[in-house]
Design an enzyme around this catalytic site. Sequence first.
Site, PDB file in Angstrom:
ATOM      1  N   ASP A   7      95.570   1.714  28.830  1.00  0.00           N
ATOM      2  CA  ASP A   7      96.531   1.245  27.821  1.00  0.00           C
ATOM      3  C   ASP A   7      96.204   1.789  26.442  1.00  0.00           C
ATOM      4  O   ASP A   7      95.111   1.571  25.909  1.00  0.00           O
ATOM      5  CB  ASP A   7      96.525  -0.286  27.753  1.00  0.00           C
ATOM      6  CG  ASP A   7      97.261  -0.898  28.923  1.00  0.00           C
ATOM      7  OD1 ASP A   7      98.387  -0.474  29.193  1.00  0.00           O
ATOM      8  OD2 ASP A   7      96.685  -1.800  29.563  1.00  0.00           O
ATOM      9  N   ASP A  25      90.092   5.072  29.262  1.00  0.00           N
ATOM     10  CA  ASP A  25      90.897   3.849  29.169  1.00  0.00           C
ATOM     11  C   ASP A  25      92.346   4.200  29.527  1.00  0.00           C
ATOM     12  O   ASP A  25      92.744   5.369  29.440  1.00  0.00           O
ATOM     13  CB  ASP A  25      90.792   3.330  27.726  1.00  0.00           C
ATOM     14  CG  ASP A  25      91.751   2.200  27.456  1.00  0.00           C
ATOM     15  OD1 ASP A  25      91.785   1.254  28.261  1.00  0.00           O
ATOM     16  OD2 ASP A  25      92.462   2.256  26.431  1.00  0.00           O
TER      17      ASP A  25
HETATM   18  C1  XBP Z   1      94.581  -3.343  27.469  1.00  0.00           C
HETATM   19  C2  XBP Z   1      94.952  -4.734  27.702  1.00  0.00           C
HETATM   20  C3  XBP Z   1      95.814  -5.004  28.864  1.00  0.00           C
HETATM   21  C4  XBP Z   1      97.288  -4.903  28.681  1.00  0.00           C
HETATM   22  C5  XBP Z   1      98.024  -5.800  29.593  1.00  0.00           C
HETATM   23  O1  XBP Z   1      93.286  -3.265  26.919  1.00  0.00           O
HETATM   24  O2  XBP Z   1      94.548  -5.635  27.028  1.00  0.00           O
HETATM   25  O3  XBP Z   1      95.512  -6.294  29.226  1.00  0.00           O
HETATM   26  O4  XBP Z   1      97.629  -5.197  27.341  1.00  0.00           O
HETATM   27  O5  XBP Z   1      97.677  -5.647  30.897  1.00  0.00           O
HETATM   28  P1  XBP Z   1      92.407  -1.952  27.127  1.00  0.00           P
HETATM   29  P2  XBP Z   1      97.569  -6.947  31.851  1.00  0.00           P
HETATM   30  O6  XBP Z   1      93.297  -0.780  26.860  1.00  0.00           O
HETATM   31  O7  XBP Z   1      91.322  -2.067  26.102  1.00  0.00           O
HETATM   32  O8  XBP Z   1      91.884  -1.945  28.542  1.00  0.00           O
HETATM   33  O9  XBP Z   1      98.751  -7.803  31.527  1.00  0.00           O
HETATM   34  O10 XBP Z   1      97.606  -6.409  33.238  1.00  0.00           O
HETATM   35  O11 XBP Z   1      96.280  -7.669  31.534  1.00  0.00           O
HETATM   36 MG    MG Z   2      93.218   0.616  25.301  1.00  0.00          MG
END
Ligand code: XBP
Ligand code: MG
Length: 257
Positions: free
Chosen positions: A15, A13
Amino acid sequence: MAVESSLLGVILDVDGTLVDSERDGHRVAFNMAFEEAGLPDHWDVEPYGKLLAVAGGKRRLEAYFEQQGMPESERRELAGELHARKTEIFTEMANQCEIEPRPGVGELLDELERAGVRLAVATTGSRQWVHPLLDGLFGLERFEVVVTSAEAPERKPDPSAHTMALERLGLAASAAPAVEDSVNGWRAAKAAGLACVVVVNDYTREQDFDGADLILDGFGQADAPASVLADPHKLDPPGRLDLETLRRLAAWSDSAG
Ligand code: XBP
Ligand code: MG
């Protein structure tokens, strides 16, 4: 004792996992977009943690405006406009290398690469910023497969991003465990049939990971070892998430069928 390797890939992953991007990255970009649009909204550090229950920035904005009682057509349009601008702002932050890797991530990727373990990314973030961010921090070419919301639009905990990454690697699920930071990510990986290490951060520490395969409070480094929060399969990581621990997890996953 080292285990016979059945580890062929790792699905990571972005983020909260490879990078600590939410509090000082996405949140800041959302707030700049609100301000530029002349809106009074501002997401403080603590409430943003609750908003993270909704994966995907545009969906998060829509859910927030719904809570404020905004009619559907209005909130859709506003969320779309704000998210487009937020994406530009965050992409610029990624291009400027303002987002940093979590401590220990670089060492883990180097170790996996040296051992010939193939790297893939499964994220619900937007391709527009994911590619420059990965490229600036690690080198995009190191990731054989990168699945973003452009390729898999259903957001986690839907398993489609992990399933697609696994298909593109062409590996059996047991050969490519996932690494996630959040309950949405962990559930997505599980639903795709993957074993999953959870490396929590300040936003996700208190989430319910009951049944997770391994939970650590960081990737760990020689001078700052990670604490093990749960280790039901007795993988016994040495103060960091390392190659050998992931090999043991893949071997366990293989034997668990
Ligand atoms: C991460 C997210 C992302 C970011 C924002 O979830 O929810 O959407 O917060 O990015 P994970 P965008 O780590 O579970 O993938 O604004 O590009 O959607
Ligand atoms: Mg995440």
